[in-house]
Scaffold this motif. Structure first.
Motif, short mmCIF file in Angstrom:
data_model
loop_
_atom_site.label_atom_id
_atom_site.label_comp_id
_atom_site.label_asym_id
_atom_site.label_seq_id
_atom_site.Cartn_x
_atom_site.Cartn_y
_atom_site.Cartn_z
N ALA A 6 0.83 -1.20 0.00
CA ALA A 6 0.00 0.00 0.00
C ALA A 6 0.87 1.26 0.00
O ALA A 6 0.59 2.22 -0.73
N ILE A 7 1.93 1.25 0.80
CA ILE A 7 2.83 2.40 0.88
C ILE A 7 3.55 2.61 -0.45
O ILE A 7 3.68 3.74 -0.94
N SER A 8 4.02 1.52 -1.05
CA SER A 8 4.71 1.61 -2.33
C SER A 8 3.80 2.20 -3.42
O SER A 8 4.21 3.08 -4.18
N ASP A 9 2.56 1.72 -3.47
CA ASP A 9 1.60 2.25 -4.45
C ASP A 9 1.31 3.73 -4.19
O ASP A 9 1.22 4.53 -5.13
N PHE A 10 1.17 4.09 -2.92
CA PHE A 10 0.89 5.49 -2.56
C PHE A 10 2.07 6.39 -2.95
O PHE A 10 1.88 7.49 -3.47
N LYS A 11 3.29 5.91 -2.71
CA LYS A 11 4.47 6.68 -3.08
C LYS A 11 4.52 6.91 -4.59
O LYS A 11 4.84 8.01 -5.05
N ASN A 12 4.18 5.89 -5.37
CA ASN A 12 4.14 6.04 -6.83
C ASN A 12 3.10 7.07 -7.24
O ASN A 12 3.33 7.89 -8.13
N TYR A 13 1.95 7.03 -6.59
CA TYR A 13 0.89 8.00 -6.85
C TYR A 13 1.38 9.42 -6.55
O TYR A 13 1.17 10.34 -7.34
N LEU A 14 2.04 9.60 -5.41
CA LEU A 14 2.52 10.92 -5.02
C LEU A 14 3.58 11.43 -6.01
O LEU A 14 3.59 12.61 -6.35
N ARG A 15 4.42 10.52 -6.47
CA ARG A 15 5.50 10.91 -7.37
C ARG A 15 4.95 11.20 -8.78
O ARG A 15 5.25 12.24 -9.37
N ILE A 16 4.11 10.32 -9.29
CA ILE A 16 3.67 10.44 -10.68
C ILE A 16 2.47 11.38 -10.83
O ILE A 16 2.49 12.29 -11.66
N GLU A 17 1.44 11.16 -10.04
CA GLU A 17 0.21 11.93 -10.20
C GLU A 17 0.30 13.33 -9.59
O GLU A 17 -0.22 14.28 -10.15
N SER A 21 8.04 16.13 -4.35
CA SER A 21 9.49 15.92 -4.22
C SER A 21 9.75 14.68 -3.38
O SER A 21 8.88 14.18 -2.66
N ASP A 22 10.97 14.19 -3.47
CA ASP A 22 11.37 13.01 -2.69
C ASP A 22 11.23 13.25 -1.19
O ASP A 22 10.84 12.36 -0.44
N ASN A 23 11.54 14.49 -0.74
CA ASN A 23 11.42 14.81 0.69
C ASN A 23 9.97 14.74 1.14
O ASN A 23 9.68 14.23 2.23
N SER A 24 9.06 15.26 0.33
CA SER A 24 7.63 15.23 0.69
C SER A 24 7.13 13.79 0.74
O SER A 24 6.41 13.40 1.66
N ILE A 25 7.52 13.01 -0.25
CA ILE A 25 7.11 11.61 -0.30
C ILE A 25 7.64 10.86 0.91
O ILE A 25 6.94 10.06 1.52
N SER A 26 8.88 11.15 1.27
CA SER A 26 9.48 10.51 2.44
C SER A 26 8.72 10.88 3.72
O SER A 26 8.54 10.03 4.61
N SER A 27 8.25 12.12 3.83
CA SER A 27 7.47 12.53 5.00
C SER A 27 6.16 11.76 5.08
O SER A 27 5.77 11.30 6.15
N TYR A 28 5.47 11.62 3.95
CA TYR A 28 4.24 10.83 3.93
C TYR A 28 4.51 9.39 4.35
O TYR A 28 3.78 8.81 5.14
N GLU A 29 5.59 8.83 3.81
CA GLU A 29 5.94 7.44 4.13
C GLU A 29 6.23 7.29 5.63
O GLU A 29 5.78 6.32 6.26
N ASN A 30 6.95 8.24 6.21
CA ASN A 30 7.26 8.19 7.64
C ASN A 30 5.99 8.23 8.49
O ASN A 30 5.88 7.51 9.49
N SER A 77 -2.56 14.83 8.68
CA SER A 77 -2.76 15.23 7.28
C SER A 77 -2.20 14.17 6.33
O SER A 77 -2.82 13.83 5.32
N GLY A 78 -1.01 13.65 6.65
CA GLY A 78 -0.40 12.61 5.82
C GLY A 78 -1.23 11.34 5.78
O GLY A 78 -1.44 10.76 4.71
N LEU A 79 -1.73 10.93 6.94
CA LEU A 79 -2.57 9.72 6.99
C LEU A 79 -3.90 9.95 6.28
O LEU A 79 -4.41 9.06 5.60
N ARG A 80 -4.45 11.15 6.43
CA ARG A 80 -5.71 11.48 5.75
C ARG A 80 -5.52 11.37 4.23
O ARG A 80 -6.36 10.81 3.53
N SER A 81 -4.41 11.87 3.73
CA SER A 81 -4.12 11.78 2.29
C SER A 81 -3.96 10.34 1.84
O SER A 81 -4.42 9.96 0.76
N PHE A 82 -3.30 9.53 2.67
CA PHE A 82 -3.12 8.11 2.37
C PHE A 82 -4.47 7.41 2.22
O PHE A 82 -4.70 6.69 1.25
N TYR A 83 -5.38 7.67 3.15
CA TYR A 83 -6.69 7.02 3.08
C TYR A 83 -7.58 7.61 1.98
O TYR A 83 -8.40 6.88 1.40
N GLU A 84 -7.38 8.88 1.66
CA GLU A 84 -8.09 9.45 0.50
C GLU A 84 -7.63 8.76 -0.78
O GLU A 84 -8.43 8.50 -1.68
#
Length: 161
Positions: A6-17, A21-30, A77-84
């Motif tokens: 789920a995290i891997s798919d979400f990271k791809n979504y954040l990066r592509i869609e 940035s890598d820092n923002s994606i890393s924050s969401y992942e954390n 906010s990060g978790l809310r985005s993940f579930y959205e």
């Protein structure tokens, strides 16, 4: 669906869609990993699709002891985005954070100089140099108008009128 998938798919979504940035994606992942770690440490082997609002409330209560309200708000906010994202992908029907409010973020007022500190700065300007009048005007404008340095740097002559 497992957490790492789920995290891997979400990271791809954040990066592509979303083009983050890598820092923002890393924050969401954390943020997501903190929830996963909390659930594992609580002996709750729960998959991301099975997380409930109660689990989220327990998690927020747990992190509220460790981090300030700014960080809590960012994690929520990060978790809310993940579930959205999971809703968007039609993997879950509801967001367990939809009724969770973020804590109020306390803003610290900027520190200011006293009148005597401003006078000391002006008196220390070397009057023999040709830029002394400019430097005095800069300090007096900053203090007299209550500007931030960034605001002063963006002033234009047309702003005078």
């Amino acid at each position: 669906m497992k957490w790492n998938h789920a995290i891997s798919d979400f990271k791809n979504y954040l990066r592509i869609e979303r083009g983050l940035s890598d820092n923002s994606i890393s924050s969401y992942e954390n943020d997501i990993n903190k929830l996963n770690l909390f659930l594992n440490n609580s002996n709750k082997k729960i998959k991301p699709l099975d997380v409930t609002t109660e689990h989220i409330k327990e998690f927020i209560y747990h992190i509220s002891k460790e981090v300030k309200s700014n960080s809590q708000s960012r994690v929520i906010s990060g978790l809310r985005s993940f579930y959205e994202y999971l809703i968007f992908e039609k993997l879950v029907n509801y967001n367990p954070l939809s009724n969770i409010e973020s804590p109020r973020i306390q803003r610290k007022l900027p520190s200011t100089l006293s009148l005597s500190e401003i006078n000391i700065m002006i008196s220390n300007i070397d009057k023999t140099k040709k830029e002394s009048e400019r430097n005095t005007a800069i300090i007096e404008t900053l203090y007299g108008c209550g500007l931030r340095v960034s605001e002063l740097l963006n002033l234009k002559i047309s702003d005078l009128y």
